[in-house]
Design a protein around this motif. Structure first.
Motif, PDB file in Angstrom:
ATOM      1  N   LYS A 215       0.816  -1.210   0.000  1.00  0.00           N
ATOM      2  CA  LYS A 215       0.000   0.000   0.000  1.00  0.00           C
ATOM      3  C   LYS A 215       0.852   1.263   0.000  1.00  0.00           C
ATOM      4  O   LYS A 215       0.527   2.250  -0.653  1.00  0.00           O
ATOM      5  CB  LYS A 215      -0.901  -0.019   1.234  1.00  0.00           C
ATOM      6  N   TYR A 216       1.933   1.237   0.747  1.00  0.00           N
ATOM      7  CA  TYR A 216       2.829   2.391   0.890  1.00  0.00           C
ATOM      8  C   TYR A 216       4.251   1.986   0.487  1.00  0.00           C
ATOM      9  O   TYR A 216       5.107   1.741   1.331  1.00  0.00           O
ATOM     10  CB  TYR A 216       2.830   2.913   2.318  1.00  0.00           C
ATOM     11  N   PRO A 217       4.517   1.905  -0.810  1.00  0.00           N
ATOM     12  CA  PRO A 217       5.854   1.476  -1.249  1.00  0.00           C
ATOM     13  C   PRO A 217       6.922   2.490  -0.843  1.00  0.00           C
ATOM     14  O   PRO A 217       6.672   3.696  -0.780  1.00  0.00           O
ATOM     15  CB  PRO A 217       5.706   1.380  -2.766  1.00  0.00           C
ATOM     16  N   PHE A 218       8.099   1.994  -0.581  1.00  0.00           N
ATOM     17  CA  PHE A 218       9.237   2.784  -0.131  1.00  0.00           C
ATOM     18  C   PHE A 218       9.459   3.968  -1.061  1.00  0.00           C
ATOM     19  O   PHE A 218       9.561   3.817  -2.281  1.00  0.00           O
ATOM     20  CB  PHE A 218      10.465   1.867  -0.094  1.00  0.00           C
ATOM     21  N   HIS A 219       9.553   5.174  -0.495  1.00  0.00           N
ATOM     22  CA  HIS A 219       9.706   6.393  -1.284  1.00  0.00           C
ATOM     23  C   HIS A 219      11.081   6.439  -1.947  1.00  0.00           C
ATOM     24  O   HIS A 219      12.089   6.122  -1.338  1.00  0.00           O
ATOM     25  CB  HIS A 219       9.501   7.626  -0.409  1.00  0.00           C
ATOM     26  N   ALA A 220      11.099   6.855  -3.202  1.00  0.00           N
ATOM     27  CA  ALA A 220      12.328   6.852  -4.000  1.00  0.00           C
ATOM     28  C   ALA A 220      13.431   7.737  -3.441  1.00  0.00           C
ATOM     29  O   ALA A 220      14.606   7.513  -3.707  1.00  0.00           O
ATOM     30  CB  ALA A 220      12.019   7.264  -5.439  1.00  0.00           C
ATOM     31  N   CYS A 221      13.085   8.723  -2.669  1.00  0.00           N
ATOM     32  CA  CYS A 221      14.089   9.608  -2.087  1.00  0.00           C
ATOM     33  C   CYS A 221      15.106   8.833  -1.247  1.00  0.00           C
ATOM     34  O   CYS A 221      16.255   9.240  -1.117  1.00  0.00           O
ATOM     35  CB  CYS A 221      13.393  10.669  -1.245  1.00  0.00           C
ATOM     36  N   TYR A 222      14.686   7.696  -0.703  1.00  0.00           N
ATOM     37  CA  TYR A 222      15.517   6.944   0.236  1.00  0.00           C
ATOM     38  C   TYR A 222      16.118   5.670  -0.358  1.00  0.00           C
ATOM     39  O   TYR A 222      16.714   4.884   0.366  1.00  0.00           O
ATOM     40  CB  TYR A 222      14.691   6.597   1.478  1.00  0.00           C
ATOM     41  N   TRP A 223      15.966   5.459  -1.644  1.00  0.00           N
ATOM     42  CA  TRP A 223      16.493   4.256  -2.260  1.00  0.00           C
ATOM     43  C   TRP A 223      18.016   4.241  -2.242  1.00  0.00           C
ATOM     44  O   TRP A 223      18.665   5.286  -2.338  1.00  0.00           O
ATOM     45  CB  TRP A 223      16.070   4.156  -3.710  1.00  0.00           C
ATOM     46  N   ALA A 224      18.552   3.034  -2.183  1.00  0.00           N
ATOM     47  CA  ALA A 224      19.979   2.803  -2.422  1.00  0.00           C
ATOM     48  C   ALA A 224      20.094   2.180  -3.810  1.00  0.00           C
ATOM     49  O   ALA A 224      19.178   1.487  -4.265  1.00  0.00           O
ATOM     50  CB  ALA A 224      20.547   1.855  -1.370  1.00  0.00           C
ATOM     51  N   TYR A 225      21.188   2.417  -4.484  1.00  0.00           N
ATOM     52  CA  TYR A 225      21.319   1.939  -5.857  1.00  0.00           C
ATOM     53  C   TYR A 225      21.379   0.424  -5.962  1.00  0.00           C
ATOM     54  O   TYR A 225      21.110  -0.131  -7.019  1.00  0.00           O
ATOM     55  CB  TYR A 225      22.516   2.579  -6.541  1.00  0.00           C
ATOM     56  N   ASP A 226      21.697  -0.257  -4.861  1.00  0.00           N
ATOM     57  CA  ASP A 226      21.715  -1.724  -4.902  1.00  0.00           C
ATOM     58  C   ASP A 226      20.419  -2.350  -4.390  1.00  0.00           C
ATOM     59  O   ASP A 226      20.315  -3.560  -4.280  1.00  0.00           O
ATOM     60  CB  ASP A 226      22.928  -2.290  -4.152  1.00  0.00           C
ATOM     61  N   ASP A 227      19.400  -1.528  -4.088  1.00  0.00           N
ATOM     62  CA  ASP A 227      18.088  -2.062  -3.694  1.00  0.00           C
ATOM     63  C   ASP A 227      17.489  -2.857  -4.846  1.00  0.00           C
ATOM     64  O   ASP A 227      17.698  -2.535  -6.017  1.00  0.00           O
ATOM     65  CB  ASP A 227      17.126  -0.932  -3.326  1.00  0.00           C
ATOM     66  N   HIS A 228      16.725  -3.885  -4.485  1.00  0.00           N
ATOM     67  CA  HIS A 228      16.064  -4.710  -5.489  1.00  0.00           C
ATOM     68  C   HIS A 228      14.587  -4.367  -5.574  1.00  0.00           C
ATOM     69  O   HIS A 228      13.970  -3.942  -4.594  1.00  0.00           O
ATOM     70  CB  HIS A 228      16.247  -6.187  -5.152  1.00  0.00           C
ATOM     71  N   LEU A 229      14.034  -4.578  -6.739  1.00  0.00           N
ATOM     72  CA  LEU A 229      12.606  -4.347  -6.954  1.00  0.00           C
ATOM     73  C   LEU A 229      11.855  -5.673  -6.843  1.00  0.00           C
ATOM     74  O   LEU A 229      12.383  -6.719  -7.191  1.00  0.00           O
ATOM     75  CB  LEU A 229      12.357  -3.745  -8.332  1.00  0.00           C
ATOM     76  N   THR A 230      10.620  -5.580  -6.357  1.00  0.00           N
ATOM     77  CA  THR A 230       9.746  -6.752  -6.294  1.00  0.00           C
ATOM     78  C   THR A 230       8.460  -6.419  -7.053  1.00  0.00           C
ATOM     79  O   THR A 230       8.032  -5.258  -7.081  1.00  0.00           O
ATOM     80  CB  THR A 230       9.412  -7.151  -4.836  1.00  0.00           C
ATOM     81  N   PRO A 231       7.835  -7.428  -7.664  1.00  0.00           N
ATOM     82  CA  PRO A 231       6.602  -7.176  -8.406  1.00  0.00           C
ATOM     83  C   PRO A 231       5.469  -6.749  -7.481  1.00  0.00           C
ATOM     84  O   PRO A 231       5.416  -7.178  -6.316  1.00  0.00           O
ATOM     85  CB  PRO A 231       6.278  -8.514  -9.067  1.00  0.00           C
ATOM     86  N   VAL A 232       4.576  -5.955  -7.994  1.00  0.00           N
ATOM     87  CA  VAL A 232       3.383  -5.521  -7.282  1.00  0.00           C
ATOM     88  C   VAL A 232       2.175  -6.113  -7.988  1.00  0.00           C
ATOM     89  O   VAL A 232       2.060  -6.014  -9.216  1.00  0.00           O
ATOM     90  CB  VAL A 232       3.252  -3.984  -7.256  1.00  0.00           C
ATOM     91  N   GLN A 233       1.280  -6.728  -7.235  1.00  0.00           N
ATOM     92  CA  GLN A 233       0.026  -7.216  -7.774  1.00  0.00           C
ATOM     93  C   GLN A 233      -1.085  -6.257  -7.347  1.00  0.00           C
ATOM     94  O   GLN A 233      -1.265  -6.015  -6.162  1.00  0.00           O
ATOM     95  CB  GLN A 233      -0.286  -8.622  -7.248  1.00  0.00           C
ATOM     96  N   VAL A 234      -1.788  -5.685  -8.303  1.00  0.00           N
ATOM     97  CA  VAL A 234      -2.908  -4.805  -7.996  1.00  0.00           C
ATOM     98  C   VAL A 234      -4.133  -5.665  -7.818  1.00  0.00           C
ATOM     99  O   VAL A 234      -4.467  -6.478  -8.689  1.00  0.00           O
ATOM    100  CB  VAL A 234      -3.124  -3.761  -9.108  1.00  0.00           C
TER     101      VAL A 234
END
Length: 178
Positions: free
Chosen positions: A158-177
């Motif tokens: 519901k509240y995905p991690f805000h991009a301002c705080y991402w690290a370049y080695d963070d991984h993405l996970t799929p979102v199911q709506v």
């Protein structure tokens, strides 16, 4: 980054920013959309920390991407979401969403190959109003039928991690709506 090709779709008074597009130099692949909470000072001539972080992340993680579209739940510009929340209380939801925002979101999704949702929590915005807006934007995203991703390090569906705080080695996970 192809700084000469950066474009922004603003209202005529520049109170609302509906889309920011940052093309990558020498890349011709599909555009990745990063979907945030609200625009701040970034424009066609200046970036802010969130735009820099999001665009650099996409540059590094999606070598085929031709660039980044930046969209927001709310089109009203504010350097802090508390500003948007205060205006929402004074002027209402439709004012802070912006009259062209949903149409611009749909149009931009039609020109995108994937979406990363990164709007973060409701900080500064009334939770009930924020949840209504998130639900509406998830409906629009579902209509678009694109691959949806979120940062897997923190946040929630519901509240995905805000991009301002991402690290370049963070991984993405799929979102199911749902």
């Amino acid at each position: 980054m192809d700084t000469t090709g950066i474009t922004a779709l603003f209202s005529p008074c520049r109170t609302w920013r509906y889309r920011l597009t940052l093309p990558f130099s020498g890349r011709t692949g599909g555009m990745i959309t990063v979907f945030l909470k609200n625009p701040s000072s970034a424009s066609e001539t200046a970036a802010d920390k969130t735009v820099r972080t999001a665009s650099e992340y996409v540059w590094r993680r999606f070598p085929q991407a031709g660039g980044v579209h930046i969209l927001n739940l709310y089109a009203l510009r504010g350097t802090d979401s508390r500003e948007v929340g205060a205006v929402l209380r004074q002027r209402g939801e439709s004012y802070v969403i912006g009259s062209q925002n949903d149409a611009t979101i749909r149009e931009t999704l039609g020109a995108s190959s994937a979406v990363i949702v990164a709007w973060g929590g409701h900080a500064g915005i009334a939770p009930a109003s924020y949840d209504r807006r998130v639900a509406r934007c998830l409906e629009i995203l579902d209509e678009g039928g694109l691959a949806l991703w979120r940062n897997g390090r923190k946040g929630s569906a519901k509240y995905p991690f805000h991009a301002c705080y991402w690290a370049y080695d963070d991984h993405l996970t799929p979102v199911q709506v749902l």
